[in-house]
Design a protein around this motif. Structure first.
Motif, PDB file in Angstrom:
ATOM      1  N   LYS A 100       9.715   0.416   9.049  1.00 49.72           N
ATOM      2  CA  LYS A 100       8.556   1.312   9.102  1.00 49.72           C
ATOM      3  C   LYS A 100       7.228   0.554   9.183  1.00 49.72           C
ATOM      4  O   LYS A 100       6.292   0.813   8.415  1.00 49.72           O
ATOM      5  N   LEU A 145       4.719   3.816   0.724  1.00 47.38           N
ATOM      6  CA  LEU A 145       5.369   2.554   1.050  1.00 47.38           C
ATOM      7  C   LEU A 145       4.330   1.444   1.148  1.00 47.38           C
ATOM      8  O   LEU A 145       3.343   1.565   1.869  1.00 47.38           O
ATOM      9  N   ILE A 193       8.042  -4.420   2.423  1.00 45.28           N
ATOM     10  CA  ILE A 193       9.488  -4.608   2.441  1.00 45.28           C
ATOM     11  C   ILE A 193       9.785  -5.976   1.838  1.00 45.28           C
ATOM     12  O   ILE A 193       9.028  -6.934   2.034  1.00 45.28           O
ATOM     13  N   PHE A 246       7.330   0.458  -3.153  1.00 37.84           N
ATOM     14  CA  PHE A 246       6.377   1.564  -3.133  1.00 37.84           C
ATOM     15  C   PHE A 246       5.197   1.315  -4.074  1.00 37.84           C
ATOM     16  O   PHE A 246       5.194   0.342  -4.850  1.00 37.84           O
ATOM     17  N   ARG A 295      11.640   0.488  -6.084  1.00 36.79           N
ATOM     18  CA  ARG A 295      12.255  -0.067  -4.883  1.00 36.79           C
ATOM     19  C   ARG A 295      13.468   0.750  -4.474  1.00 36.79           C
ATOM     20  O   ARG A 295      14.130   1.349  -5.310  1.00 36.79           O
ATOM     21  N   ALA A 346      12.652  -1.452   0.182  1.00 33.30           N
ATOM     22  CA  ALA A 346      11.324  -0.880   0.397  1.00 33.30           C
ATOM     23  C   ALA A 346      10.608  -0.862  -0.947  1.00 33.30           C
ATOM     24  O   ALA A 346      11.180  -0.449  -1.962  1.00 33.30           O
TER      25      ALA A 346
END
Length: 574
Positions: A466, A395, A398, A421, A426, A419
């Motif tokens: 996160k 990750l 965002i 990566f 996404r 999210a």
């Protein structure tokens, strides 16, 4: 006795507000100048690099997938969702998740082929779709605004950074504000096409009458700046504006290069089929277009750079365009409804790879941040092409669906979160993120990303996932029609006078006929006014003249009796 009739013109353009394209740092793999998927109002370039792995990741099928279900070219949102319109007997707008599953679908009203329809994203993340109407959808699939100008169903709108949208067709160019209210009109020839915006805010429209064809240049207020007469018939194409301001136009039998002052730079004679090809231009001024089975690249001075021969015709009876990725690779489709190919051609004009996909002719591909290429077919299928996602992903951040939003008091909106990566893929994590407003009296937000505007002001909405967080600025200004007060913002005295005059007029006729007179009922009047407001906001696309849908703006009841009961009337209304 004369009666003043307040005529309500239900302008039914639907503007689909699908907030999907924010400005974002390239470290997250997204840039606002990336291709807008419909690509009709951009140069056709992408700031992303397309895949070199010609494998099918997944296939999405519409509810009625099969032969004859044409689809529009796909459009990719910042949060990774893919939006596409289906035709045939289906006629829906689909939101497809990045893993190929359906998120939602909404019906659209149009007659004709979906491959002539082109969604457009604006800089604040709104999605506009033009059919015989124009729609604006929120990210959850709800309509936000509706208007009707009676234009041909095919084509698209141009949308400026200030929210102004521009619409052509039937001899009139329309300038509309952010609420779809008409700002100005310009009368052109009987057949004008989709307008496009230049970098300086100038608007360019191809127009023709069968005897006179021209490229028209209008300023932001709809005033004519210049018109260049074309010696060839205008077909289905749309102009493109290069970085240096040069306007490229493909027509039946030629491509023109016209400078920003309306003077011809050069012209190249070509077969008539080039008129169906929307040109693309890269940052070096190389122009790409197609005719018959040829994809041609011309240098900015009109000299040939290279030409690539496809196995099948590139232009059939629909509008097609080439997409150029960050490395200069050109992606395009060719074929017919039975046979089709997706090509990747290098900046030298040599084939890198191809993939056989039935029924992809004329559909413009879209490139996602992770290199995935999306292409739709005439059989109700949407393909995702590229290397399968690796199982272990890191990750990196965002990404909200919009960096800034504007709402009216009482209006609802929607935000999504993705999210991002390390492989630039996404995932939609809207429901897994936490949402918080800095001032809930200005705007509140639910755990599903649904916004509700309160008082006027500015507030920030923070989304966290996160350990990563982003902030969206929300401005609340103005008033949405309030279903609990149908007369809000209206001239009450004038409405009272018109109501009394209408009632007297009707009762005079009833007395002459020996019938019982009508009497005024304020509760029924409120119910009627609220339904009038609903129609002005949503148009007739929601079920017809007398009914409402719960997801429509200003909803007060499905039928007349429910609406009357909403305002306190006891009994039924037949």
């Amino acid at each position: 006795m004369k009666m003043k009739l307040g005529v309500i013109l239900l302008l039914f353009i639907s503007t689909l507000n699908i907030q999907a394209t924010p400005t974002e740092a390239s470290s997250l793999g997204y840039q606002n100048n990336a291709i807008k998927s419909t690509v009709l109002n951009t140069t056709g370039e992408s700031s992303f690099i397309g895949t070199n792995d010609a494998r099918v990741k997944w296939i999405f099928e519409t509810d009625e997938a099969g032969a004859g279900i044409e689809m529009s070219s796909p459009i990719v949102g910042a949060e990774g969702s893919v939006y596409v319109i289906s035709g045939g007997g289906d006629r829906q707008l689909y939101s497809v998740n990045s893993d190929g599953t359906k998120e939602w679908s909404k019906p659209l009203s149009f007659n004709g082929d979906a491959n002539y329809l082109f969604p457009v994203l604006n800089s604040t993340g709104n999605l506009y779709i033009k059919t015989t109407n124009a729609y604006e959808f929120r990210l959850d699939g709800l309509k936000r605004a509706v208007s009707d100008l009676g234009t041909p169903y095919w084509g698209s709108l141009a949308v400026g950074n200030d929210g102004t949208s521009y619409l052509g067709g039937s001899g009139v160019v329309h300038g509309l504000d952010a609420d779809l209210k008409e700002k100005w009109t310009y009368t052109d020839y009987s057949d004008n096409k989709t307008p496009v915006l230049g970098h300086d805010g100038m608007l360019y429209v191809l127009a023709g009458s069968g005897q006179q064809e021209q490229l028209t240049a209008l300023d932001a207020n709809g005033k004519l700046k210049w018109a260049y007469k074309l010696a060839h018939d205008v077909s289905n194409s749309i102009p493109v504006v290069a970085n240096d301001g040069t306007i490229y136009v493909t027509v039946r039998g030629a491509i023109y290069a016209i400078d920003p002052a309306g003077k011809l730079k050069w012209k190249k004679e070509l077969p008539n089929t080039v008129g169906n090809s929307v040109p693309s231009v890269d940052e070096d001024g190389v122009v790409y277009f197609a005719y018959d089975n040829q994809l041609m690249a011309l240098n900015s001075d009109g000299t040939e750079k290279w030409k690539f021969a496809s196995k099948y015709a590139i232009n059939t009876n629909q509008i097609s365009r080439t997409v150029i990725d960050k490395d200069g690779v050109a992606y395009f489709t060719a074929g017919d409804q039975g046979n089709g190919i997706l090509y990747a051609v290098s900046d030298k004009g040599t084939k890198k790879w191809h993939m056989d996909l039935a029924g992809v002719a004329g559909n413009t591909p879209a490139i996602n941040a992770d290199g995935t290429i999306y292409v739709s077919t005439s059989r109700g299928k949407l393909y995702a092409i590229g290397a399968p996602d690796k199982q272990e992903k890191v990750l990196k951040g965002i990404l909200p669906s919009s960096q800034a939003m504007a709402l009216k008091k009482g209006e609802k909106g929607i935000l999504k979160a993705a999210a991002v990566f390390d492989n630039l893929s996404r995932e939609n994590v809207t429901g897994l993120s936490s949402w918080e407003s800095s001032d809930s009296s200005v705007v509140s937000i639910s755990d599903k990303g649904v916004l509700k505007a309160g008082k006027e002001g500015v507030a920030s909405v923070k989304v966290k996932y996160k350990g990563f967080e982003k902030t969206v600025i929300v401005t609340v200004k103005g008033m949405l029609v309030d279903s609990s007060d149908p007369f809000y913002g209206k001239e009450q005295a004038s409405l009272d006078g018109q109501t009394a005059e209408a009632l007297n007029y009707l009762n005079e006729m009833r007395r002459n006929l020996g019938l019982v007179e009508f009497r005024h009922d304020e509760k029924l009047r409120k119910a009627a006014q609220s339904h009038s407001n609903y129609k002005l906001l949503n148009g007739d696309g929601f079920l017809g003249a007398h009914d409402q849908e719960a997801d429509g703006l200003g909803f007060t009841g499905y039928g007349p009796t429910e609406r009357a009961n909403y305002f306190g009337y006891v009994g039924s209304v037949d």
